[in-house]
Design a protein around this motif. Structure first.
Motif, PDB file in Angstrom:
ATOM      1  N   ASP B 119       0.824  -1.218   0.000  1.00  0.00           N
ATOM      2  CA  ASP B 119       0.000   0.000   0.000  1.00  0.00           C
ATOM      3  C   ASP B 119       0.856   1.264   0.000  1.00  0.00           C
ATOM      4  OD1 ASP B 119       0.727  -0.277   2.847  1.00  0.00           O
ATOM      5  OD2 ASP B 119      -0.906  -1.737   2.913  1.00  0.00           O
ATOM      6  N   LEU B 120       1.292   1.697   1.180  1.00  0.00           N
ATOM      7  CA  LEU B 120       2.021   2.960   1.281  1.00  0.00           C
ATOM      8  C   LEU B 120       3.523   2.704   1.387  1.00  0.00           C
ATOM      9  CD1 LEU B 120      -0.313   4.766   3.859  1.00  0.00           C
ATOM     10  CD2 LEU B 120      -0.407   4.854   1.366  1.00  0.00           C
ATOM     11  N   VAL B 121       4.270   3.776   1.539  1.00  0.00           N
ATOM     12  CA  VAL B 121       5.711   3.658   1.753  1.00  0.00           C
ATOM     13  C   VAL B 121       5.951   3.223   3.204  1.00  0.00           C
ATOM     14  CG1 VAL B 121       7.888   4.944   1.816  1.00  0.00           C
ATOM     15  CG2 VAL B 121       6.188   5.442   0.038  1.00  0.00           C
ATOM     16  N   HIS B 122       6.779   2.189   3.381  1.00  0.00           N
ATOM     17  CA  HIS B 122       7.123   1.738   4.733  1.00  0.00           C
ATOM     18  C   HIS B 122       8.644   1.771   4.922  1.00  0.00           C
ATOM     19  CE1 HIS B 122       3.051   0.440   5.625  1.00  0.00           C
ATOM     20  NE2 HIS B 122       3.006  -0.227   4.478  1.00  0.00           N
ATOM     21  N   GLY B 123       9.066   1.742   6.178  1.00  0.00           N
ATOM     22  CA  GLY B 123      10.493   1.695   6.481  1.00  0.00           C
ATOM     23  C   GLY B 123      10.823   0.383   7.170  1.00  0.00           C
ATOM     24  N   PHE B 124      11.773  -0.368   6.599  1.00  0.00           N
ATOM     25  CA  PHE B 124      12.184  -1.658   7.161  1.00  0.00           C
ATOM     26  C   PHE B 124      13.374  -1.399   8.071  1.00  0.00           C
ATOM     27  CE2 PHE B 124      15.008  -5.369   6.902  1.00  0.00           C
ATOM     28  CZ  PHE B 124      14.148  -6.435   7.107  1.00  0.00           C
ATOM     29  N   SER B 125      13.145  -1.488   9.396  1.00  0.00           N
ATOM     30  CA  SER B 125      14.212  -1.173  10.342  1.00  0.00           C
ATOM     31  C   SER B 125      14.390  -2.335  11.297  1.00  0.00           C
ATOM     32  CB  SER B 125      13.848   0.091  11.126  1.00  0.00           C
ATOM     33  OG  SER B 125      14.806   0.340  12.123  1.00  0.00           O
ATOM     34  N   LEU B 126      15.561  -2.980  11.257  1.00  0.00           N
ATOM     35  CA  LEU B 126      15.809  -4.080  12.192  1.00  0.00           C
ATOM     36  C   LEU B 126      16.172  -3.482  13.549  1.00  0.00           C
ATOM     37  CD1 LEU B 126      17.677  -6.795  10.118  1.00  0.00           C
ATOM     38  CD2 LEU B 126      15.246  -6.585  10.662  1.00  0.00           C
ATOM     39  N   PHE B 127      15.376  -3.807  14.542  1.00  0.00           N
ATOM     40  CA  PHE B 127      15.487  -3.189  15.857  1.00  0.00           C
ATOM     41  C   PHE B 127      15.861  -4.240  16.885  1.00  0.00           C
ATOM     42  CE2 PHE B 127      14.083  -1.523  19.856  1.00  0.00           C
ATOM     43  CZ  PHE B 127      14.251  -0.156  19.754  1.00  0.00           C
ATOM     44  N   PRO B 128      16.805  -4.024  17.753  1.00  0.00           N
ATOM     45  CA  PRO B 128      17.625  -2.818  17.944  1.00  0.00           C
ATOM     46  C   PRO B 128      18.942  -2.843  17.174  1.00  0.00           C
ATOM     47  CG  PRO B 128      17.989  -4.304  19.776  1.00  0.00           C
ATOM     48  CD  PRO B 128      17.095  -5.032  18.809  1.00  0.00           C
ATOM     49  N   LEU B 129      19.016  -3.695  16.156  1.00  0.00           N
ATOM     50  CA  LEU B 129      20.259  -3.836  15.393  1.00  0.00           C
ATOM     51  C   LEU B 129      20.631  -2.545  14.687  1.00  0.00           C
ATOM     52  CD1 LEU B 129      22.147  -6.230  14.661  1.00  0.00           C
ATOM     53  CD2 LEU B 129      20.808  -6.475  12.585  1.00  0.00           C
ATOM     54  N   ASN B 130      19.611  -1.801  14.241  1.00  0.00           N
ATOM     55  CA  ASN B 130      19.789  -0.544  13.506  1.00  0.00           C
ATOM     56  C   ASN B 130      20.305  -0.788  12.095  1.00  0.00           C
ATOM     57  OD1 ASN B 130      19.441   2.112  13.116  1.00  0.00           O
ATOM     58  ND2 ASN B 130      21.161   2.805  14.379  1.00  0.00           N
ATOM     59  N   ASN B 132      18.586  -0.215   8.289  1.00  0.00           N
ATOM     60  CA  ASN B 132      17.375   0.439   7.767  1.00  0.00           C
ATOM     61  C   ASN B 132      17.331   0.503   6.249  1.00  0.00           C
ATOM     62  OD1 ASN B 132      16.463   1.582  10.534  1.00  0.00           O
ATOM     63  ND2 ASN B 132      18.570   2.285  10.346  1.00  0.00           N
ATOM     64  N   PHE B 133      16.192   0.109   5.684  1.00  0.00           N
ATOM     65  CA  PHE B 133      15.969   0.242   4.248  1.00  0.00           C
ATOM     66  C   PHE B 133      14.544   0.703   3.978  1.00  0.00           C
ATOM     67  CE2 PHE B 133      19.740  -2.352   4.258  1.00  0.00           C
ATOM     68  CZ  PHE B 133      20.464  -1.810   3.216  1.00  0.00           C
ATOM     69  N   MET B 134      14.331   1.293   2.811  1.00  0.00           N
ATOM     70  CA  MET B 134      12.988   1.754   2.461  1.00  0.00           C
ATOM     71  C   MET B 134      12.256   0.693   1.659  1.00  0.00           C
ATOM     72  SD  MET B 134      12.599   4.637   3.833  1.00  0.00           S
ATOM     73  CE  MET B 134      11.083   5.223   3.100  1.00  0.00           C
ATOM     74  N   VAL B 135      10.957   0.614   1.884  1.00  0.00           N
ATOM     75  CA  VAL B 135      10.123  -0.347   1.174  1.00  0.00           C
ATOM     76  C   VAL B 135       9.018   0.437   0.469  1.00  0.00           C
ATOM     77  CG1 VAL B 135       8.621  -2.331   1.431  1.00  0.00           C
ATOM     78  CG2 VAL B 135      10.647  -2.125   2.868  1.00  0.00           C
ATOM     79  N   LEU B 136       9.050   0.406  -0.865  1.00  0.00           N
ATOM     80  CA  LEU B 136       8.109   1.202  -1.654  1.00  0.00           C
ATOM     81  C   LEU B 136       7.149   0.289  -2.406  1.00  0.00           C
ATOM     82  CD1 LEU B 136      10.212   3.369  -0.990  1.00  0.00           C
ATOM     83  CD2 LEU B 136      10.182   4.068  -3.380  1.00  0.00           C
ATOM     84  N   PRO B 137       5.881   0.652  -2.484  1.00  0.00           N
ATOM     85  CA  PRO B 137       4.972  -0.133  -3.310  1.00  0.00           C
ATOM     86  C   PRO B 137       5.404  -0.039  -4.774  1.00  0.00           C
ATOM     87  CG  PRO B 137       3.925   1.919  -2.626  1.00  0.00           C
ATOM     88  CD  PRO B 137       5.222   1.815  -1.872  1.00  0.00           C
ATOM     89  N   GLY B 138       5.307  -1.142  -5.484  1.00  0.00           N
ATOM     90  CA  GLY B 138       5.670  -1.123  -6.902  1.00  0.00           C
ATOM     91  C   GLY B 138       7.130  -1.480  -7.152  1.00  0.00           C
ATOM     92  N   TYR B 139       7.937  -1.531  -6.091  1.00  0.00           N
ATOM     93  CA  TYR B 139       9.351  -1.885  -6.226  1.00  0.00           C
ATOM     94  C   TYR B 139       9.636  -3.114  -5.373  1.00  0.00           C
ATOM     95  CZ  TYR B 139      10.067   2.814  -8.132  1.00  0.00           C
ATOM     96  OH  TYR B 139       9.995   3.953  -8.890  1.00  0.00           O
ATOM     97  N   GLU B 140      10.232  -4.135  -5.988  1.00  0.00           N
ATOM     98  CA  GLU B 140      10.643  -5.321  -5.233  1.00  0.00           C
ATOM     99  C   GLU B 140      12.137  -5.184  -4.974  1.00  0.00           C
ATOM    100  OE1 GLU B 140       9.294  -8.960  -6.976  1.00  0.00           O
ATOM    101  OE2 GLU B 140      10.739 -10.175  -5.867  1.00  0.00           O
TER     102      GLU B 140
END
Lengths: 555, 175
Positions: B119-130, B132-140
């Motif tokens: 659906d929307l733009v999400h942020g993939f953040s491994l916690f508490p490892l720190n 971070n990557f962006m997850v965009l609809p339409g992009y694998e």
């Protein structure tokens, strides 16, 4: 509209009445915006501080959206337009090219401000500062952005037109002063920035009306950051110009080498806007080559420019002070600087906090790979509070204490209080930024209502240290908020109730220019300061690579 | 002073101490620049550029096939726990307001993790490892990851995605 001029008894500058009125109007709009943004800041801070956790989620996200836009866009850009109207027509003793259009652009900007703020307060635009598509707000929110961007663009064109008028009407001879040169640099960057705003918000507005079917989220982010980050580069450039101006007003400094200072501004024009890539480093849609070239502002040549200004501004202060006879040792010139003058206090705090905290963290987090351990955490918000708040806003506050007596022609209700305000705000922001940035290195996310994860599906354990740093952030934030409130009080109080500044020279104390006896003045103190800066930079930068190497392997 | 116009020839020779600083700063800038390509060659953490166009429907199908294939290692909070074989394709999707499915990985093994949004733009953040990557609809987005620590890490969404954003936490267990 009839042009009437007065000659300023303090500075000897010829002041065009319409330029002056527009400066006042834009400055007032700026201060109203910082008041709005500040009220929201109270709510955001008290929610982010886990011990208080004041708001419910919907109100928090709304307050955060409101805070971001009012501070990063309205406060800053209204103030910058005021700076442009000063640095163009007034410094050059010319008329503002198009007074009527000046008011049209102001009305457009105010209309945009109102539309956006109403949309947010009605809960029709809980989309954050960035409004990333496909998240959608009410269409009048986007319309507000377009009106504001077009208004600001017209105002910048008015500034450029005034430069042309001044040249054509020969109100000055030779080359324009450095402050005007720096402001023109900011103006050029502003055109690029605001054009990005128009390019992204026009289709997004049409999309919100159902006329365009789809906005690609990757392309949206790419173009939007041409507005979102570049607008902060207007700030950097305007702030550096203000550093030179404050150095002149407070200690009578002269740039030590105009060629060097102006070349550094030129580097900003060429390279600084590439840094909008800082926000896209862990995005899927862009290649490493694109990311590395752009995030490095073209091999860090814009960073080189900032490092040059970071030397030439204190060096100009050192030279002026040494010429006055403060020549003992490395730092007598600094120790005996006018620390009780709010303009100088602002210059010193803005320059050092921007450089040591904002600059170093910005370049470090903007390294393509280090961004993996920084992106969207509180490290980022900590970084830009150091640049935009501790850097730009403190410089603007310091300048305000000259705008009030020189443009509004009212004495400050208390210069001592104004100086205390700068220190209170600066120290508060430093504590706040330290707490926030460090909490971010524990992966605490930005734009998040509850970092204790009480209502989330899983409850990740959060280290106690992270909470401690969030507490430090909260305490520092309270000091900064008190400093911010004091700024609004002093400014509004002085404009409304301050004693009138009489038209007699010397009524507003401005630093005298030290005599130039043509001798070579060493800048040993500044050299030591910049080397300390470089050492801090190197240590922090490589520490981050070490931290990066400790996480999972990813490619 | 910075408010005065300049007359005549004002491009003076640059002072020695200024020249020295400009030289040092330039060298430092080049080091800053060199670090990023160098880390691509020698470092273990680099943003991937393996990206494919997709649609939410297409990606959902892939995720469902991945979950169906298993091997399934139970269920947690109503979400399947998938323990994929090392060196295989692993999938996770972000949607309002959940990361699906949860994963069980092995330390020191390498996986190709496919990420996208429904659906929307999400942020993939491994916690508490720190991490971070962006997850965009339409992009694998395909990240090739090798866990180097054991225990539970959480996937916190760190890009604002609406009123339930803060609830969006997933999980990866590493043995």
């Amino acid at each position: 509209m009839e042009a009437v001029y007065r000659t300023c008894a303090q500075t000897g500058l010829k002041v065009h009445n319409h330029a002056e009125r527009l400066i006042r109007a834009n400055a007032v709009a700026g201060v109203v915006s910082i008041l709005f943004g500040g009220i929201a800041a109270v709510l955001v801070l008290l929610t982010r501080w886990p011990a208080v956790h004041l708001l419910d989620p919907a109100s928090f996200y709304r307050a955060l959206t409101f805070h971001g836009i009012n501070m990063l866009i309205f406060w800053i850009i209204f103030f910058e337009i005021a700076v442009l109207y000063f640095a163009g027509p007034i410094v050059l003793g010319s008329r503002l090219a198009w007074p009527r259009i000046g008011w049209v652009s102001f009305v457009l900007m105010v209309a945009g401000t109102l539309l956006i703020n109403i949309a947010i307060l009605q809960g029709k635009a809980d989309v954050m500062f960035t409004s990333y598509a496909p998240m959608q707000a009410a269409s009048y929110f986007y319309l507000g952005w377009i009106l504001f961007a077009v208004g600001a663009l017209v105002a910048v064109c008015n500034f450029f037109a005034s430069l042309v008028v001044a040249k054509a009407e020969r109100t000055y001879t030779g080359s324009i002063p450095l402050v005007t040169f720096g402001a023109a640099t900011a103006g050029i960057i502003a055109v690029v920035t605001l054009a990005h705003g128009a390019i992204i918000y026009i289709p997004t507005w049409l999309w919100s009306l159902g006329i365009i079917e789809k906005i690609d989220p990757g392309i949206y982010r790419l173009i939007w950051w041409g507005l979102g980050h570049s607008s902060q580069q207007i700030n950097v450039t305007a702030m550096v110009s203000i550093w030179y101006l404050l150095a002149t007003l407070t200690v009578g400094a002269t740039p030590i080498n105009e060629k060097v200072c102006r070349s550094a501004f030129l580097l900003y024009i060429l390279f600084i806007n590439l840094a909008s890539a800082h926000h896209l480093l862990v995005d899927p849609q862009l290649s490493p080559a694109w990311k590395i070239w752009n995030t490095s502002y073209g091999m860090y040549l814009a960073v080189l420019a900032s490092m040059i200004h970071g030397m030439t501004v204190p060096a100009s202060v050192e030279v002026a002070q040494r010429k006055k006879g403060l020549t003992k040792g490395l730092f007598e010139w600094l120790a005996k600087a006018p620390w009780g003058n709010p303009g100088f206090a602002a210059l010193a705090l803005s320059l050092s906090l921007f450089g040591f905290i904002g600059g170093i963290t910005g370049v470090t987090f903007g390294a393509e790979q280090i961004n993996i351990i920084s992106h969207n955490t509180l490290r980022i918000t900590g970084h830009f509070h150091a640049t935009v708040v501790a850097g730009t806003t403190i410089a603007f506050m310091g300048l305000t204490y000259y705008v009030v007596p020189l443009i509004f022609r009212r004495h400050l209700i208390s210069t001592k209080l104004a100086t205390a305000q700068i220190y209170l705000f600066g120290i508060g922001m430093t504590i706040f930024i330290g707490g926030m940035t460090t909490a971010g290195s524990y992966a605490i996310p930005r734009r998040h209502w509850d970092v204790q994860f009480a209502t989330s599906l899983f409850q990740p354990p959060v280290e106690a240290a992270a909470f401690a740093f969030l507490g430090i952030m909260g305490v520092g934030g309270l000091f900064a908020l008190a400093g911010g409130a004091l700024y609004v009080l002093i400014t509004v109080g002085s404009v409304l109730f301050g004693r009138r500044v009489p038209d007699t020279p010397g009524a507003v104390p401005l630093a005298a220019m030290p005599q130039d006896k043509g001798q070579h003045v060493p800048i040993k103190g500044t050299t030591v300061l910049v080397l300390v800066f470089l050492a801090s930079f190197i240590i922090y930068y490589f520490l981050n690579w070490k931290w990066l190497a400790a996480i999972w392997i990813v490619k | 002073m910075s408010l005065q116009t300049l007359q005549g020839v004002w491009w003076k020779k640059v002072d020695a101490s200024e020249k020295m600083w400009i030289g040092i700063a330039l060298v430092w800038c080049l080091i800053l620049f060199a670090m990023m390509p160098l880390w691509h060659l020698k470092g273990g953490q680099n943003p991937s550029f393996e990206t494919y166009r997709t649609t939410p429907e297409q990606f959902l199908k892939k995720v469902e096939a991945f979950v169906a294939a298993g091997p399934k290692a139970g269920e947690e909070k109503g979400l399947p726990v998938i323990a994929p074989d090392p060196k295989t394709e692993v999938y996770m999707l972000g949607r309002l307001w959940q990361w699906y499915p949860t994963l069980k990985l092995k330390k020191g093994e390498t996986y190709r993790l496919h990420l996208s949004s429904m659906d929307l733009v999400h942020g993939f953040s491994l916690f508490p490892l720190n991490l971070n990557f962006m997850v965009l609809p339409g992009y694998e987005y395909v990240l090739t990851i090798t866990p180097t620590t054991t225990g539970e890490v959480f996937v916190v969404c760190n890009e604002f995605c609406g009123i339930g954003h803060h609830q969006m936490v997933g999980k990866i267990t590493v043995e």
